[in-house]
Design an enzyme around this catalytic site. Structure first.
Site, PDB file in Angstrom:
ATOM      1  N   ASP A  70       0.848  -1.184   0.000  1.00 20.84           N
ATOM      2  CA  ASP A  70       0.000   0.000   0.000  1.00 20.84           C
ATOM      3  C   ASP A  70       0.886   1.237   0.000  1.00 20.84           C
ATOM      4  O   ASP A  70       1.503   1.542   1.019  1.00 20.84           O
ATOM      5  CB  ASP A  70      -0.884   0.032   1.256  1.00 20.84           C
ATOM      6  CG  ASP A  70      -1.907  -1.082   1.266  1.00 20.84           C
ATOM      7  OD1 ASP A  70      -2.955  -0.914   0.634  1.00 20.84           O
ATOM      8  OD2 ASP A  70      -1.650  -2.111   1.917  1.00 20.84           O
ATOM      9  N   ARG A  78       4.112   2.349   3.088  1.00 18.46           N
ATOM     10  CA  ARG A  78       4.881   1.208   3.591  1.00 18.46           C
ATOM     11  C   ARG A  78       6.371   1.433   3.308  1.00 18.46           C
ATOM     12  O   ARG A  78       7.210   1.158   4.140  1.00 18.46           O
ATOM     13  CB  ARG A  78       4.406  -0.095   2.945  1.00 18.46           C
ATOM     14  CG  ARG A  78       2.921  -0.386   3.140  1.00 18.46           C
ATOM     15  CD  ARG A  78       2.547  -0.685   4.573  1.00 18.46           C
ATOM     16  NE  ARG A  78       1.105  -0.925   4.711  1.00 18.46           N
ATOM     17  CZ  ARG A  78       0.250  -0.066   5.214  1.00 18.46           C
ATOM     18  NH1 ARG A  78       0.652   1.133   5.626  1.00 18.46           N
ATOM     19  NH2 ARG A  78      -1.032  -0.356   5.316  1.00 18.46           N
ATOM     20  N   ARG A 140      -7.287  10.090   2.580  1.00 22.16           N
ATOM     21  CA  ARG A 140      -6.882   9.117   1.559  1.00 22.16           C
ATOM     22  C   ARG A 140      -7.631   9.325   0.247  1.00 22.16           C
ATOM     23  O   ARG A 140      -7.282   8.715  -0.771  1.00 22.16           O
ATOM     24  CB  ARG A 140      -7.110   7.702   2.078  1.00 22.16           C
ATOM     25  CG  ARG A 140      -6.337   7.383   3.351  1.00 22.16           C
ATOM     26  CD  ARG A 140      -6.780   6.058   3.957  1.00 22.16           C
ATOM     27  NE  ARG A 140      -6.452   4.946   3.096  1.00 22.16           N
ATOM     28  CZ  ARG A 140      -6.962   3.720   3.239  1.00 22.16           C
ATOM     29  NH1 ARG A 140      -7.857   3.491   4.186  1.00 22.16           N
ATOM     30  NH2 ARG A 140      -6.596   2.755   2.425  1.00 22.16           N
ATOM     31  N   LYS A 170      -9.157   1.373  -5.600  1.00 24.67           N
ATOM     32  CA  LYS A 170      -9.824   0.828  -4.417  1.00 24.67           C
ATOM     33  C   LYS A 170     -10.683   1.922  -3.781  1.00 24.67           C
ATOM     34  O   LYS A 170     -10.434   3.111  -4.014  1.00 24.67           O
ATOM     35  CB  LYS A 170      -8.800   0.268  -3.424  1.00 24.67           C
ATOM     36  CG  LYS A 170      -7.783   1.292  -2.876  1.00 24.67           C
ATOM     37  CD  LYS A 170      -6.743   0.588  -2.021  1.00 24.67           C
ATOM     38  CE  LYS A 170      -5.833   1.605  -1.349  1.00 24.67           C
ATOM     39  NZ  LYS A 170      -4.737   0.967  -0.603  1.00 24.67           N
ATOM     40  N   HIS A 171     -11.753   1.553  -3.056  1.00 19.65           N
ATOM     41  CA  HIS A 171     -12.221   0.239  -2.645  1.00 19.65           C
ATOM     42  C   HIS A 171     -13.596   0.048  -3.280  1.00 19.65           C
ATOM     43  O   HIS A 171     -14.570   0.621  -2.803  1.00 19.65           O
ATOM     44  CB  HIS A 171     -12.336   0.142  -1.148  1.00 19.65           C
ATOM     45  CG  HIS A 171     -11.087   0.543  -0.418  1.00 19.65           C
ATOM     46  ND1 HIS A 171     -10.725   1.875  -0.197  1.00 19.65           N
ATOM     47  CD2 HIS A 171     -10.110  -0.213   0.144  1.00 19.65           C
ATOM     48  CE1 HIS A 171      -9.587   1.907   0.492  1.00 19.65           C
ATOM     49  NE2 HIS A 171      -9.193   0.663   0.713  1.00 19.65           N
ATOM     50  N   HIS A 183     -12.005  -2.225   8.922  1.00 19.02           N
ATOM     51  CA  HIS A 183     -11.070  -3.128   9.581  1.00 19.02           C
ATOM     52  C   HIS A 183     -11.699  -3.778  10.805  1.00 19.02           C
ATOM     53  O   HIS A 183     -11.260  -4.854  11.237  1.00 19.02           O
ATOM     54  CB  HIS A 183      -9.803  -2.380   9.999  1.00 19.02           C
ATOM     55  CG  HIS A 183      -8.965  -1.912   8.852  1.00 19.02           C
ATOM     56  ND1 HIS A 183      -9.213  -0.730   8.200  1.00 19.02           N
ATOM     57  CD2 HIS A 183      -7.898  -2.471   8.230  1.00 19.02           C
ATOM     58  CE1 HIS A 183      -8.329  -0.574   7.230  1.00 19.02           C
ATOM     59  NE2 HIS A 183      -7.527  -1.617   7.226  1.00 19.02           N
ATOM     60  N   ASP A 254      -9.806  -6.858  -0.856  1.00 18.44           N
ATOM     61  CA  ASP A 254      -9.111  -6.227   0.260  1.00 18.44           C
ATOM     62  C   ASP A 254      -8.662  -7.358   1.190  1.00 18.44           C
ATOM     63  O   ASP A 254      -9.029  -8.524   1.000  1.00 18.44           O
ATOM     64  CB  ASP A 254     -10.034  -5.236   0.972  1.00 18.44           C
ATOM     65  CG  ASP A 254      -9.258  -4.130   1.688  1.00 18.44           C
ATOM     66  OD1 ASP A 254      -8.052  -4.297   1.926  1.00 18.44           O
ATOM     67  OD2 ASP A 254      -9.873  -3.095   2.012  1.00 18.44           O
TER      68      ASP A 254
END
Length: 505
Positions: A70, A78, A140, A170-171, A183, A254
């Site tokens: 990501d 990351r 985001r 995404k998403h 999550h 995902d």
């Protein structure tokens, strides 16, 4: 009818624990694994090289392996997980609204990924942030207008892919109107087909038209369309994405490890349901996959035996993933960026910092011109799982600029009355927050600090307001994101000192 283990592996993207690739994942790669997902825990400590310690050993086993992470820029990174992203995220780029700049940032991110051996970028977010209190999308997203999000989604995809890395929308079909972090719980979105078509789908259409090689489904439920999460819904994956939008590339899930999926279906059940719905690449998440792969292999075989999944569907998925691997194979993509995108100019200012400077929004905060130093107070907040524990705040750039007078960290939940500001010694004070408008604790601390230091400047590193603030609103500098690029632009603005050189070592 039995499924060969390599056929099932060809549809799976697991992760592993630790700094170096585990023996089990090297064996799985040799047995046809589609790819590997990397997370902060996999990055070498100190000055270690991701390429030397991680991606090259993986590619020595399987040269065309998909290596994914990501890398959205801004809050979600990351590659720069230990220092903060050198690029602003989507909220900042959408606010600047220069599609050429967005394309350039996408290409720069992709070049960084390619240099480290990564060939699948799990970005951009094509979500329209239509609910300002959305707990998982926010900065985001490129914005709250479908047309704006659509044009920047397309520009980002073109930038990433002309640099030889596959982009992922995404998403799907849009996570922007949720009150819940997927999550933790399964969000419900009250959208009928008409409003979905008007608000959420335009960015996906634009990204698909731009050639996006992958689309990631969201763990969200659109109850007017189906009672199942989008990831597991044939009506959404096959009916909406494939048949109605005409998408022919790879559909990824995902991460299955997210609570609303794994709690109810488990890894094996969810993988089978996703494949049956029309997904091609099953992303497992950050959980070490050594024990998960056998569970998924057994679940797929049981589904084949029962007839709830067909071998033809698994083979179709594996074939699409193989086409993506071939397109993104680093051996086929060397040298300067592909397509008509410009090659990088090493003598220019870092594009991430240029974009972050342009994204700043100052309300009642004059730009400093005297090379001053700053006291800072940072109100620490718990980040969501997408962001993780990547560092944020002004401390790093201020220290690098020689402009940090002092730093105070305030832990979440601290009694606001107990938070003391630095002494009023003539050095300006910046209080750094993230989405304070929707956090009663941050607002209470700010109120206490302003009562004692009316001259303080708030540095808001979350969402900027959609409308102009009233003239008497407190002095605030909005960075539109918490990446290192955003923080550096704010530090320059507040101190009158200029950053020189790259943001990434």
């Amino acid at each position: 009818m039995r499924a060969d283990i390599s056929l099932v592996n060809a549809c799976l993207l697991p992760a592993y624990a630790g700094r170096s690739p585990a023996d089990w994942i090297l064996r799985a790669a040799d047995e046809g694994l589609a790819g590997v997902g990397l997370f902060g825990i996999n990055f070498p400590a100190g000055s270690g090289s991701l390429r030397e310690e991680v991606t090259d050993p993986l590619r020595a086993v399987r040269p065309d392996l998909l290596i994914a992470l990501d890398e959205e820029g801004g809050d979600v990174t990351r590659l720069d997980y230990r220092r903060g992203s050198a690029y602003p995220g989507c909220h900042a780029l959408g606010a600047v609204d220069d599609t050429g700049l967005t394309r350039e940032v996408g290409a720069a991110i992709a070049r960084d990924l390619r240099a480290e051996g990564v060939n699948l970028c799990l970005a951009p977010c094509a979500d329209v942030n239509s609910r300002p209190d959305n707990p998982i999308i926010g900065v985001r997203s490129f914005g709250d207008r479908p047309d704006l999000v659509a044009r920047h989604t397309a520009a980002y995809v073109r930038g990433v892919q002309e640099a030889g890395v596959a982009a992922t929308l995404k998403h799907f079909p849009g996570h922007g109107d949720t009150r819940t972090d997927s999550h933790a719980e399964l969000p419900d979105i009250d959208r009928d087909a008409a409003s979905l078509d008007a608000v959420d789908l335009p960015p996906f259409r634009a990204g698909i038209a731009a050639g996006a090689r992958a689309v990631m489904t969201g763990h969200i439920r659109l109850s007017r369309l189906d009672g199942l999460p989008a990831t597991l819904s044939r009506r959404i994956v096959t009916g909406l994405l494939r048949e109605r939008l005409g998408y022919r590339g790879v559909v990824t899930t995902d991460a299955l490890e997210m609570a609303p999926i794994v709690r109810r279906w488990g890894y094996g059940g969810a993988a089978v349901a996703a494949l049956a719905a029309g997904a091609d690449l099953v992303v497992l998440g950050a959980t070490d996959g050594e024990k998960l792969l056998p569970e998924i292999h057994d679940a797929v075989q049981e589904a084949l035996d029962r007839g709830t999944l067909t071998l033809e569907r698994v083979a179709e998925a594996a074939c699409r993933v193989a086409s993506l691997r071939a397109w993104a194979d680093p051996a086929r993509r060397t040298g300067t960026p592909d397509g008509d995108g410009p090659a990088p100019d090493r003598h220019r200012e870092p594009v991430g910092l240029t974009a972050a400077r342009r994204a700043l929004l100052a309300h009642g905060v004059p730009r400093a011109a005297d090379g001053r130093r700053l006291h800072t107070v940072r109100l620490a907040t718990a980040a969501n799982l997408a962001v993780g524990d990547a560092p944020w705040g002004l401390e790093t750039p201020l220290r690098s600029l020689g402009a940090l007078a002092s730093v105070t960290e305030v832990e979440p939940g601290t009694d606001p009355a107990a938070v003391a500001p630095p002494p009023d010694d003539g050095v300006p004070l910046a209080v750094v927050v993230r989405d304070a408008e929707r956090d009663p604790w941050q607002r209470a601390v700010l109120q206490e600090l302003r009562a004692r230091r009316p001259d303080l400047v708030t540095v808001e590193m979350g969402l900027a307001p959609a409308r102009p603030l009233p003239a008497d609103a407190p002095a605030t500098l909005f960075t539109r994101g918490a990446g290192l690029a955003n923080a550096t632009a704010a530090a320059e603005y507040l101190t009158g000192r200029a950053w020189h050189g790259p943001l990434r070592p």
